[in-house]
Design a protein around this motif. Sequence first.
Motif, PDB file in Angstrom:
ATOM      1  N   CYS A  63       0.488  -1.312   0.000  1.00 53.04           N
ATOM      2  CA  CYS A  63       0.107   0.023   0.246  1.00 53.04           C
ATOM      3  C   CYS A  63       0.903   1.231  -0.034  1.00 53.04           C
ATOM      4  CB  CYS A  63      -0.783   0.082   1.332  1.00 53.04           C
ATOM      5  SG  CYS A  63      -2.356  -0.987   0.884  1.00 53.04           S
ATOM      6  N   LYS A  64       2.142   0.981   0.152  1.00 50.97           N
ATOM      7  CA  LYS A  64       2.931   2.425  -0.001  1.00 50.97           C
ATOM      8  C   LYS A  64       3.381   2.694  -1.246  1.00 50.97           C
ATOM      9  CE  LYS A  64       4.938   1.475   4.518  1.00 50.97           C
ATOM     10  NZ  LYS A  64       5.971   0.766   5.496  1.00 50.97           N
ATOM     11  N   GLU A  65       2.654   3.766  -1.881  1.00 55.03           N
ATOM     12  CA  GLU A  65       2.689   4.288  -3.032  1.00 55.03           C
ATOM     13  C   GLU A  65       3.151   5.886  -3.094  1.00 55.03           C
ATOM     14  OE1 GLU A  65       2.202   2.887  -6.169  1.00 55.03           O
ATOM     15  OE2 GLU A  65       1.860   0.899  -5.399  1.00 55.03           O
ATOM     16  N   ASP A  66       3.636   6.426  -2.144  1.00 56.77           N
ATOM     17  CA  ASP A  66       4.176   7.741  -2.155  1.00 56.77           C
ATOM     18  C   ASP A  66       3.014   8.640  -2.594  1.00 56.77           C
ATOM     19  OD1 ASP A  66       6.617   6.991  -1.058  1.00 56.77           O
ATOM     20  OD2 ASP A  66       7.207   6.358  -3.273  1.00 56.77           O
ATOM     21  N   GLY A  67       1.966   8.566  -2.129  1.00 59.15           N
ATOM     22  CA  GLY A  67       0.624   9.517  -2.310  1.00 59.15           C
ATOM     23  C   GLY A  67       0.099   9.250  -3.440  1.00 59.15           C
ATOM     24  N   ARG A  68       0.354   8.267  -4.263  1.00 58.30           N
ATOM     25  CA  ARG A  68      -0.288   7.928  -5.565  1.00 58.30           C
ATOM     26  C   ARG A  68      -1.343   6.867  -5.316  1.00 58.30           C
ATOM     27  NH1 ARG A  68       4.407   5.638  -9.326  1.00 58.30           N
ATOM     28  NH2 ARG A  68       4.625   4.379  -7.488  1.00 58.30           N
ATOM     29  N   PRO A  69      -2.472   6.967  -6.138  1.00 57.77           N
ATOM     30  CA  PRO A  69      -3.609   6.002  -5.954  1.00 57.77           C
ATOM     31  C   PRO A  69      -2.994   4.576  -6.106  1.00 57.77           C
ATOM     32  CG  PRO A  69      -4.097   7.531  -7.759  1.00 57.77           C
ATOM     33  CD  PRO A  69      -2.674   7.744  -7.336  1.00 57.77           C
ATOM     34  N   LEU A  70      -3.630   3.568  -5.256  1.00 53.49           N
ATOM     35  CA  LEU A  70      -3.175   2.185  -5.714  1.00 53.49           C
ATOM     36  C   LEU A  70      -3.397   1.641  -7.172  1.00 53.49           C
ATOM     37  CD1 LEU A  70      -4.508   0.627  -2.161  1.00 53.49           C
ATOM     38  CD2 LEU A  70      -2.120   1.294  -2.907  1.00 53.49           C
TER      39      LEU A  70
END
Length: 138
Positions: A63-70
């Motif tokens: 789930c770690k996407e640097d603020g981007r949607p999954l």
Amino acid sequence: MVVANTNDNAYTPTIVAQIRYLLQWFREWSEMERGDFLPVLVHGFGANGGAINGLLPIMESLCKEDGRPLSLFKCRIKLFTEWVQTWSDDDKESFLSGIRSIDMDFAERYQQKASAYVVSSSEHCNGINGDLNVEEVI
């Protein structure tokens, strides 16, 4: 049939529909995505019935996407981890039966990993060996 989710007024499909969705998604996944799903499935169907202490560590890393949607794949994995917590053993077996009919090699890899997970699951039980009776621990 759709069932209301009491947590946030969102709707959750029935377990039968959840299994159908997941099997359809599994059919669409590449070998790499199926490989990414394997440890999630093993942990979700593990001896302790799913996530321990909230989200799976695997999900946390996904789930770690640097603020981007999954990605769509990660959203589907997230749904799996939420849904599987409410499934009975029969529901899980129904899902695994569907997996076997789609990809027998994946099903065999799952079985091998699940067997190894059960053997080593004592380290994932917050210090309590999953083979002990509750009375023995107290």
